[in-house]
Design a protein around this motif. Structure first.
Motif, PDB file in Angstrom:
ATOM      1  N   UNK A  69      44.713  39.790  42.698  1.00 50.85           N
ATOM      2  CA  UNK A  69      45.878  39.701  42.841  1.00 50.85           C
ATOM      3  C   UNK A  69      46.582  39.180  41.901  1.00 50.85           C
ATOM      4  N   UNK A  70      48.185  38.835  42.228  1.00 46.24           N
ATOM      5  CA  UNK A  70      48.919  38.754  40.891  1.00 46.24           C
ATOM      6  C   UNK A  70      48.651  37.401  40.721  1.00 46.24           C
ATOM      7  N   UNK A  71      48.532  36.540  41.062  1.00 50.55           N
ATOM      8  CA  UNK A  71      48.886  35.112  41.335  1.00 50.55           C
ATOM      9  C   UNK A  71      47.434  34.608  40.152  1.00 50.55           C
ATOM     10  N   UNK A  72      47.223  34.364  39.447  1.00 47.86           N
ATOM     11  CA  UNK A  72      46.205  34.097  38.706  1.00 47.86           C
ATOM     12  C   UNK A  72      46.616  34.889  37.291  1.00 47.86           C
ATOM     13  N   UNK A  73      46.554  36.104  36.969  1.00 45.03           N
ATOM     14  CA  UNK A  73      47.615  37.544  35.612  1.00 45.03           C
ATOM     15  C   UNK A  73      48.956  36.805  35.697  1.00 45.03           C
ATOM     16  N   UNK A  74      49.826  36.543  36.761  1.00 44.09           N
ATOM     17  CA  UNK A  74      51.000  36.276  35.890  1.00 44.09           C
ATOM     18  C   UNK A  74      50.819  35.035  35.323  1.00 44.09           C
ATOM     19  N   UNK A  75      50.449  33.898  36.439  1.00 45.65           N
ATOM     20  CA  UNK A  75      50.504  32.544  35.539  1.00 45.65           C
ATOM     21  C   UNK A  75      49.308  32.711  34.280  1.00 45.65           C
ATOM     22  N   UNK A  76      48.774  33.181  34.034  1.00 45.92           N
ATOM     23  CA  UNK A  76      47.951  33.822  32.823  1.00 45.92           C
ATOM     24  C   UNK A  76      48.722  33.843  31.428  1.00 45.92           C
TER      25      UNK A  76
ATOM     26  N   UNK B 243      50.680  46.108  32.999  1.00 51.21           N
ATOM     27  CA  UNK B 243      50.067  47.798  33.551  1.00 51.21           C
ATOM     28  C   UNK B 243      49.415  47.417  34.466  1.00 51.21           C
ATOM     29  N   UNK B 244      47.933  46.789  34.434  1.00 48.42           N
ATOM     30  CA  UNK B 244      47.117  47.002  35.554  1.00 48.42           C
ATOM     31  C   UNK B 244      47.517  46.423  37.244  1.00 48.42           C
ATOM     32  N   UNK B 245      47.938  45.245  36.811  1.00 49.30           N
ATOM     33  CA  UNK B 245      48.488  44.075  37.615  1.00 49.30           C
ATOM     34  C   UNK B 245      50.186  44.112  38.138  1.00 49.30           C
ATOM     35  N   UNK B 246      51.034  43.640  37.595  1.00 51.40           N
ATOM     36  CA  UNK B 246      52.428  43.435  37.646  1.00 51.40           C
ATOM     37  C   UNK B 246      52.830  44.902  38.118  1.00 51.40           C
ATOM     38  N   UNK B 247      52.970  45.957  37.620  1.00 51.16           N
ATOM     39  CA  UNK B 247      53.685  46.926  37.670  1.00 51.16           C
ATOM     40  C   UNK B 247      52.891  47.919  38.210  1.00 51.16           C
ATOM     41  N   UNK B 248      51.494  47.713  39.433  1.00 51.40           N
ATOM     42  CA  UNK B 248      50.713  47.949  39.804  1.00 51.40           C
ATOM     43  C   UNK B 248      51.484  47.636  41.304  1.00 51.40           C
ATOM     44  N   UNK B 249      51.516  49.098  42.288  1.00 47.24           N
ATOM     45  CA  UNK B 249      51.947  49.205  43.345  1.00 47.24           C
ATOM     46  C   UNK B 249      50.692  48.902  44.174  1.00 47.24           C
ATOM     47  N   UNK B 250      49.600  49.309  44.045  1.00 42.12           N
ATOM     48  CA  UNK B 250      48.341  49.379  44.515  1.00 42.12           C
ATOM     49  C   UNK B 250      47.761  48.119  44.566  1.00 42.12           C
ATOM     50  N   UNK B 251      48.372  46.776  43.477  1.00 41.40           N
ATOM     51  CA  UNK B 251      48.470  45.822  44.705  1.00 41.40           C
ATOM     52  C   UNK B 251      49.152  44.522  44.770  1.00 41.40           C
ATOM     53  N   UNK B 252      48.706  43.685  45.954  1.00 37.46           N
ATOM     54  CA  UNK B 252      48.834  43.915  46.819  1.00 37.46           C
ATOM     55  C   UNK B 252      50.482  42.612  46.414  1.00 37.46           C
ATOM     56  N   UNK B 253      51.483  43.236  46.998  1.00 40.86           N
ATOM     57  CA  UNK B 253      53.083  42.996  46.507  1.00 40.86           C
ATOM     58  C   UNK B 253      53.274  41.696  46.803  1.00 40.86           C
ATOM     59  N   UNK B 254      53.962  40.913  46.301  1.00 42.43           N
ATOM     60  CA  UNK B 254      54.648  39.450  47.134  1.00 42.43           C
ATOM     61  C   UNK B 254      55.671  39.555  47.365  1.00 42.43           C
ATOM     62  N   UNK B 255      55.782  38.765  48.564  1.00 45.02           N
ATOM     63  CA  UNK B 255      57.015  38.489  49.510  1.00 45.02           C
ATOM     64  C   UNK B 255      58.158  37.882  49.664  1.00 45.02           C
ATOM     65  N   UNK B 256      57.223  36.476  48.716  1.00 39.76           N
ATOM     66  CA  UNK B 256      58.243  35.324  49.013  1.00 39.76           C
ATOM     67  C   UNK B 256      58.724  35.436  48.121  1.00 39.76           C
ATOM     68  N   UNK B 257      60.430  33.968  48.329  1.00 34.78           N
ATOM     69  CA  UNK B 257      61.002  33.689  46.890  1.00 34.78           C
ATOM     70  C   UNK B 257      59.788  33.036  45.891  1.00 34.78           C
ATOM     71  N   UNK B 258      58.751  32.088  46.580  1.00 26.76           N
ATOM     72  CA  UNK B 258      58.147  31.046  45.971  1.00 26.76           C
ATOM     73  C   UNK B 258      56.919  31.641  44.834  1.00 26.76           C
ATOM     74  N   UNK B 259      56.719  32.841  44.999  1.00 32.52           N
ATOM     75  CA  UNK B 259      55.946  33.262  44.421  1.00 32.52           C
ATOM     76  C   UNK B 259      56.439  34.612  43.684  1.00 32.52           C
ATOM     77  N   UNK B 260      57.605  35.272  43.580  1.00 34.83           N
ATOM     78  CA  UNK B 260      58.754  36.074  42.956  1.00 34.83           C
ATOM     79  C   UNK B 260      58.845  35.498  42.335  1.00 34.83           C
ATOM     80  N   UNK B 261      59.172  34.303  42.040  1.00 35.80           N
ATOM     81  CA  UNK B 261      60.014  33.162  40.995  1.00 35.80           C
ATOM     82  C   UNK B 261      58.610  33.339  39.574  1.00 35.80           C
TER      83      UNK B 261
END
Length: 721
Positions: free
Chosen positions: A510-517, A533-551
């Motif tokens: 998922x994106x959570x730990x990876x973007x915080x890291x 490349x493999x997480x943040x810019x990868x559309x196959x990893x579930x997208x975030x829909x809340x402004x909370x985590x889009x932050x």
């Protein structure tokens, strides 16, 4: 040593001891108690369809009996006025005075003034007003545990070697005690009204907050008031989230103000019987904070996004930083953490940050996570760390450290056999609102927040003089960080996996730990590129829909230099809400939804908050990653300016700092900076050799340059990109 505090002031300010004067008299209380009392009062204002809806976590209370004292040296006798919230006794040099005196006489010489105050329904507090004898945060306070302590719980020995402070907050009016505190209001009026059934709908033009005022009200019967952040909600008598149902019997004509504030844009008033009214206005309630930060650029849509974000954030800045003005109107730690960061690039209002942190933490003993949520306890630690970095306020860190230690002791006591944290009875693992997001096992995201919290503890322990604690927390953080990469990093996935269940790592990314890291700077350069490349810019990893985590997702991308990409994302995401008519930013936005689907949440047709603090994150992103201003050492003693246009033609803005502001202008040919604080470093790239007057530009190689920025000087750099 009893004059230690006075002599310390003399050394700092170069004054003779007899010239040191106390500050203007203010109301004081046991440290943290007013914050807790006021947050209880505010958070219990929430209603849902007319029903009282209180928070679902433990709420602490203030101490009901508090003793205040201070010693004074007087050149001459003083008449001193006393203002007290509660029952009280007064002692001069240990001798009690009769009754409840309003004015007392203190003779010349050295004297100790003591007031002991009892109040159950409000916070025991005092305002003492003489010439030299005044109440301020240099007074001592105890709740009769026989130890004199400050806001942090630091213990004073009986000889008075350590002088510590009571709680206070710029309340200097004797006739406006803490129990009467309220935010200011101003009249505001509907921009349009239309007839609907037997009544009328008033449209205030945009999302707003305050008290409804009913004009020309008369008759006997009922008046049903339905509030809506959208017109659809106001028209839905059966499903609107907030309403008032009034029974009336008015023989004449009167105006009436509703007792409870509400969030709305539309107000639908429907009378029954022979009740009628002429019109509806409101008293707009607001926090009196000063707008210090600014941003403008060549893109009108980004300017609109910034302005609406500011308005959203101000609406959710009240006595504390709350989550949303319709729902929940509570002090959630995760929401507040983002508000702190936005605050540093807009209002830079330190008191609201401190009040919110103290209110969230409450009293000892710790029996649950803040708001019952594990990640929200960690955001509390991070909020204190960031507060110090932006403000340099060491005193608050020292004061609050014992409360930090007690909460961390609770956290450390809930580790599993592997030294990791996972769900235990009483916990809520939140992370984000996302369909199908697993919270099972030891989630990597929680371990990263835990590690950063331990690092924060080590920093604060050192400032508080707890050297053993600093070493211990630092060692725990180092060990945990190593463990995170050993147990969660998956070479084949090029990322941290989401969780470990029954001692085995899952292969879910998922994106959570990876973007915080990334913005925690836990990854090495190669890992950052892999995650990007493999997480943040990868559309196959579930997208975030809340402004909370889009932050956080967009912050991670900005930290990787992807401002061009992020600008487009801001325009699509926040611009998408504006295109649907948003006048403030929402709790959640999914562009795949249609029509009234955008208003629904929590299985309720109008459950979504259309004014949510975490929706205002462009304030932070544009200030920190486009204007490029951030502290390098506490309180902006040193700082960095690294402008990034991200596809804009030009931009300009101001970032508030202690003692003033940092102003930045950037186009493709010119950069202008001026700062009122510390020592700065302007970093930029140029395709040609840059020039500047009054400074020295240093080439760093590969087209990168740096310029030292001194306080109070204007710099104009000519360059090209």
């Amino acid at each position: 040593m009893k004059y230690f505090y006075v002599f310390a002031l003399c050394l700092v300010f170069g004054l003779k001891p007899d010239l040191v004067q106390a500050q203007k008299a203010s109301w004081i209380w046991y440290p943290g108690d007013f914050d807790i009392w006021m947050s209880n009062k505010m958070q219990n204002r929430r209603t849902e369809r007319g029903s009282f809806l209180p928070p679902f976590w433990k709420m602490d209370s203030h101490y009901v009996l508090v003793d205040f004292h201070k010693e004074f040296d007087l050149d001459k006798a003083e008449e001193v006025k006393l203002y007290v919230e509660g029952q009280y006794n007064v002692k001069i040099d240990g001798q009690a005075l009769t009754g409840y005196p309003k004015t007392i006489s203190i003779p010349a010489g050295h004297h100790k003034l003591s007031l002991k105050v009892y109040a159950q329904d409000r916070v025991p507090s005092i305002l003492v007003k003489g010439t030299k004898v005044v109440s301020d945060d240099t007074w001592l306070a105890t709740f009769e545990d026989k130890e004199w302590i400050d806001a942090s719980g630091k213990v004073s020995d009986k000889s008075g070697t350590i002088f510590v402070s009571a709680g206070s907050w710029n309340m200097t009016d004797p006739l406006m005690p803490p129990s009467k505190f309220q935010l200011p209001v101003v009249p505001a009026f509907a921009v349009n009204k239309t007839k609907q059934d037997k009544g009328l709908i008033s449209d205030f033009g945009k999302e707003t907050f305050g008290f409804i005022k009913l004009h020309g009200l008369k008759g006997k019967g009922k008046l049903n008031i339905y509030y809506g952040e959208s017109k659809e909600e106001a028209l839905s008598k059966d499903h609107c989230e907030t309403l008032d149902l009034l029974e009336l019997d008015i023989s004449g004509v009167k105006d009436s103000v509703m007792a409870l504030s509400k969030a709305f844009r539309y107000v639908n008033c429907q009378p029954e019987g022979n009740v009628s009214l002429d019109s509806v206005s409101m008293l707009y309630e607001y926090a009196p904070v000063t707008e210090k930060g600014s941003f403008a650029c060549s893109d009108p849509q980004i300017n609109k996004i910034y302005d609406v974000a500011k308005y959203t954030f101000h609406l959710n800045t009240r006595e504390f930083f709350i989550d949303g003005i319709k729902r929940d109107r509570w002090v959630w730690s995760g929401d507040a953490y983002q508000s702190y960061l936005m605050n540093y690039y807009s209002f830079f209002d330190s008191p609201t940050v401190k009040r919110t942190l103290l209110a969230q933490r409450g009293k000892d003993p710790v029996t649950a996570h803040i708001n019952t949520i594990m990640d929200y306890s960690f955001y509390w630690f991070l909020g204190i760390n960031d507060y110090y970095q932006f403000t340099g306020d060491k005193k608050f860190i020292v004061d609050v450290y014992p409360r930090m230690k007690a909460l961390m002791d609770y956290v450390l006591g809930r580790r599993n056999k592997d030294g990791l944290l996972e769900w235990m009875p009483g916990d809520w693992i939140f992370i984000d609102w996302a369909d199908g997001l697993s919270k099972d096992g030891a989630v990597s995201f929680e371990q990263l927040l835990f590690c950063r919290s331990l690092e924060s503890m080590a920093l604060c322990a050192d400032m508080a003089g707890d050297k053993d604690g600093a070493a211990n927390y630092g060692q725990l953080a180092t060990e945990l960080k190593a463990k995170i990469f050993k147990l969660y990093w998956n070479e084949n996935k090029h990322a941290l996996v989401h969780s470990r269940i029954d001692g085995k790592a899952t292969d879910n990314v998922t994106r959570y730990a990876n973007m915080f890291g990334i913005f925690f700077n836990y990854f090495n350069p190669a890992q950052k590129l892999e995650v990007k490349q493999h997480v943040l810019l990868n559309d196959k990893v579930n997208k975030i829909t809340t402004p909370y985590m889009r932050f956080y997702e967009l912050e991670a991308l900005c930290a990787m230099g992807e401002q061009d990409y992020v600008l487009k994302e801001m325009k699509d995401y926040w611009g998408g809400m504006l295109n649907l008519g948003a006048t403030s930013f929402w709790e959640e936005y999914n562009p795949a939804k249609k029509g009234t689907e955008h208003l629904a949440m929590y299985a309720r047709p109008f459950g979504k908050s259309l004014c949510h603090a975490w929706g205002a994150s462009p304030i932070y992103l544009l200030g920190k990653y486009y204007l490029g201003v951030k502290p390098l050492s506490p309180g902006y003693e040193t700082y960095e300016i690294e402008p990034a246009l991200g596809g804009l033609q030009w931009m300009e803005g101001k970032v508030p700092v202690p003692g003033g502001e940092i102003a930045v202008y950037c186009s493709k040919k010119e950069i202008k900076v001026k700062s009122a604080s510390g020592k700065g470093l302007l970093k930029f790239k140029s395709n040609s050799k840059p020039s500047v007057k009054g400074g020295v530009i240093v080439a760093k190689g590969n087209g990168s340059y740096e310029l030292s920025v001194e306080k109070g000087k204007d710099y104009t750099v000519k360059y090209s990109i």
